[in-house]
Enzyme design. Structure first.
Site, PDB file in Angstrom:
ATOM      1  N   CYS A   1      36.498  45.068  44.109  1.00  0.00           N
ATOM      2  CA  CYS A   1      36.371  43.920  45.020  1.00  0.00           C
ATOM      3  C   CYS A   1      37.592  43.789  45.928  1.00  0.00           C
ATOM      4  O   CYS A   1      38.022  42.677  46.268  1.00  0.00           O
ATOM      5  CB  CYS A   1      36.136  42.618  44.255  1.00  0.00           C
ATOM      6  SG  CYS A   1      34.507  42.518  43.490  1.00  0.00           S
TER       7      CYS A   1
ATOM      8  N   ASP B   1      46.226  32.402  43.896  1.00  0.00           N
ATOM      9  CA  ASP B   1      45.153  32.958  43.086  1.00  0.00           C
ATOM     10  C   ASP B   1      45.768  33.513  41.809  1.00  0.00           C
ATOM     11  O   ASP B   1      46.406  34.568  41.816  1.00  0.00           O
ATOM     12  CB  ASP B   1      44.424  34.046  43.876  1.00  0.00           C
ATOM     13  CG  ASP B   1      43.371  34.788  43.066  1.00  0.00           C
ATOM     14  OD1 ASP B   1      43.206  34.480  41.870  1.00  0.00           O
ATOM     15  OD2 ASP B   1      42.719  35.684  43.633  1.00  0.00           O
TER      16      ASP B   1
ATOM     17  N   GLN C   1      44.803  36.920  37.881  1.00  0.00           N
ATOM     18  CA  GLN C   1      45.449  38.018  37.167  1.00  0.00           C
ATOM     19  C   GLN C   1      46.833  37.663  36.638  1.00  0.00           C
ATOM     20  O   GLN C   1      47.445  38.474  35.932  1.00  0.00           O
ATOM     21  CB  GLN C   1      45.548  39.254  38.073  1.00  0.00           C
ATOM     22  CG  GLN C   1      44.222  39.827  38.520  1.00  0.00           C
ATOM     23  CD  GLN C   1      43.406  40.419  37.379  1.00  0.00           C
ATOM     24  OE1 GLN C   1      43.936  40.768  36.330  1.00  0.00           O
ATOM     25  NE2 GLN C   1      42.110  40.533  37.601  1.00  0.00           N
TER      26      GLN C   1
ATOM     27  N   HIS D   1      41.604  39.959  46.610  1.00  0.00           N
ATOM     28  CA  HIS D   1      40.260  40.133  46.078  1.00  0.00           C
ATOM     29  C   HIS D   1      39.273  39.541  47.078  1.00  0.00           C
ATOM     30  O   HIS D   1      39.609  38.642  47.847  1.00  0.00           O
ATOM     31  CB  HIS D   1      40.170  39.393  44.738  1.00  0.00           C
ATOM     32  CG  HIS D   1      38.930  39.625  43.949  1.00  0.00           C
ATOM     33  ND1 HIS D   1      37.737  38.998  44.242  1.00  0.00           N
ATOM     34  CD2 HIS D   1      38.694  40.390  42.852  1.00  0.00           C
ATOM     35  CE1 HIS D   1      36.823  39.364  43.357  1.00  0.00           C
ATOM     36  NE2 HIS D   1      37.373  40.212  42.501  1.00  0.00           N
TER      37      HIS D   1
ATOM     38  N   LYS E   1      39.092  35.820  31.907  1.00  0.00           N
ATOM     39  CA  LYS E   1      40.251  36.723  31.896  1.00  0.00           C
ATOM     40  C   LYS E   1      41.340  36.242  30.941  1.00  0.00           C
ATOM     41  O   LYS E   1      42.208  37.030  30.549  1.00  0.00           O
ATOM     42  CB  LYS E   1      40.811  36.883  33.311  1.00  0.00           C
ATOM     43  CG  LYS E   1      39.839  37.525  34.300  1.00  0.00           C
ATOM     44  CD  LYS E   1      40.488  37.742  35.642  1.00  0.00           C
ATOM     45  CE  LYS E   1      39.483  38.043  36.740  1.00  0.00           C
ATOM     46  NZ  LYS E   1      38.752  39.307  36.528  1.00  0.00           N
TER      47      LYS E   1
END
Length: 409
Positions: free
Chosen positions: A367, A203, A206, A126, A229
């Site tokens: 993104c 990261d 997600q 991202h 999220k």
């Protein structure tokens, strides 16, 4: 869906927005990868704070302030359980994944770098896991190195290994691709990095919403995610970092509440995590974030992942044979993300037609513009699943795509 352990009809009732119609149709919300909808318990937690006990936290001696402080600080324990962190002091509250990555880039990585050093990322990152490293590299004379992505959307692990060299100072890697749905083998990446003495950031924007995460077992140095999220509010998130790292890092921002003492001659900083939480935070947002995490843990994240994978398999089966339909990203291990293009129809047009049918999807580059270039597409349509989706949502998506096909032929 049978066998996945979730009563989706009951869960949908927890989300007020899913009770409304969209263009006269049932709302099929398939954009959770961008931001998940909020259950009533999260809405109630934030409203309850503002209605019953809101006050600025920490230094107040009156009851409202103490109640707000207790509720806010109590979320560190919730996050500790959510991530199986070793210590609450490893939990730093931030505005989201983006701020967390920038904090690590400026406070931990930048002091490590000299001209010619390298930061290693992947080709599926991202922008929030690209731009901060470019900024640090430009400021220090370091270089950004990118591990390639295979044609099916998997990370090229051989290519990643080849790019680890004597000047590699840091690795930052996405756990789950927001565009491809690829679940990266982060445990193997961390093990490889540790063999070379290289710290790693994962990261988790997600992965945190869709699967169990154990940062102690993972072995990474930093893990980051966003509340919006994980079924919580926007404007809140978490940086988890190893306590030894946090204690050695200088503050990212200066101001109130991150200090022990201040004189005009010298300031003594507070220990972690307060050292990185300058100013009045998003108090009610953090409290509501905790409610979202508790909601997920009550449902069971293994159930959530199994449910979403089953939905993805069902969608793939239903979409077989749709002429001109092409999935971008077919890695063997995927989360509930379906990114695709259709012949003769622009993704934005597809998204608009789907909206008319009550189906909410994302259309664009998500993104991840370098990834779009890698697959030679300007954009994709992305349908992404959450715990409140079911086969009816998939059927509604498929029926709408057949309408797209009929319009664009």
């Amino acid at each position: 869906m049978p066998g996945d352990g979730l009563d989706v009809e009951r869960l949908r009732a927890d989300f007020p927005v899913l009770q409304r119609a969209m263009n006269g149709r049932r709302l099929a919300f398939l954009d959770s990868a961008a931001s998940a909808q909020k259950p009533q318990v999260v809405i109630d937690a934030e409203r309850d704070c503002y209605e019953r006990y809101y006050a600025n936290i920490h230094r107040g001696v009156y009851q409202l302030s103490q109640q707000s402080t207790q509720a806010y600080e109590g979320v560190r324990g919730t996050v500790q359980r959510f991530l199986n962190a070793a210590d609450e002091r490893e939990v730093v509250f931030v505005r989201g994944t983006t701020e967390a990555i920038n904090l690590v880039a400026q406070s931990f990585v930048r002091p490590l770098l000299e001209p010619g050093d390298e930061i290693l990322i992947t080709g599926m990152e991202h922008h929030a896991n690209i731009v901060p490293w470019q900024m640090v590299a430009e400021a220090t004379g370091a270089h950004l190195v990118v591990a390639p992505v295979l044609d099916d959307g998997q990370l090229d692990m051989a290519g990643l290994r080849e790019r680890i060299g004597p000047r590699t100072r840091f690795i930052s890697v996405v756990h789950v691709s927001n565009t491809l749905g690829t679940i990266n083998p982060v445990e193997s990446i961390v093990e490889l990095a540790q063999a070379h003495g290289i710290p790693v950031l994962v990261d988790g924007a997600q992965s945190a919403p869709h699967m169990s995460v154990d940062v102690q077992a993972l072995g990474a140095d930093f893990y980051v995610f966003s509340a919006h999220k994980t079924y919580g509010p926007s404007g809140a998130g978490v940086l988890w970092g190893r306590l030894a790292h946090l204690e050695a890092m200088p503050p990212y921002q200066g101001g109130g509440d991150m200090i022990r003492t201040v004189t005009f001659e010298k300031t003594e900083y507070a220990p972690p995590p307060q050292r990185f939480e300058a100013g009045t935070p998003n108090i009610a947002g953090v409290i509501a974030m905790g409610a979202g995490l508790e909601y997920m843990m009550t449902i069971g994240r293994d159930h959530i992942l199994a449910h979403e994978k089953a939905l993805l398999a069902y969608a793939n089966e239903r979409l077989q044979g749709l002429e001109g339909f092409r999935i971008i990203g077919n890695a063997p291990d995927k989360a509930g993300v379906l990114s695709f293009v259709m012949a003769d129809a622009h993704p934005h047009d597809i998204g608009t037609i789907l909206d008319m049918e009550g189906v909410a999807v994302r259309a664009g580059h998500h993104c991840t513009q370098p990834l779009m270039q890698r697959f030679d597409v300007p954009a994709t349509v992305r349908a992404s699943f959450g715990l409140y989706n079911d086969t009816t949502d998939v059927d509604q998506l498929v029926d709408a795509l057949h309408r797209v096909k009929s319009l664009f032929g």
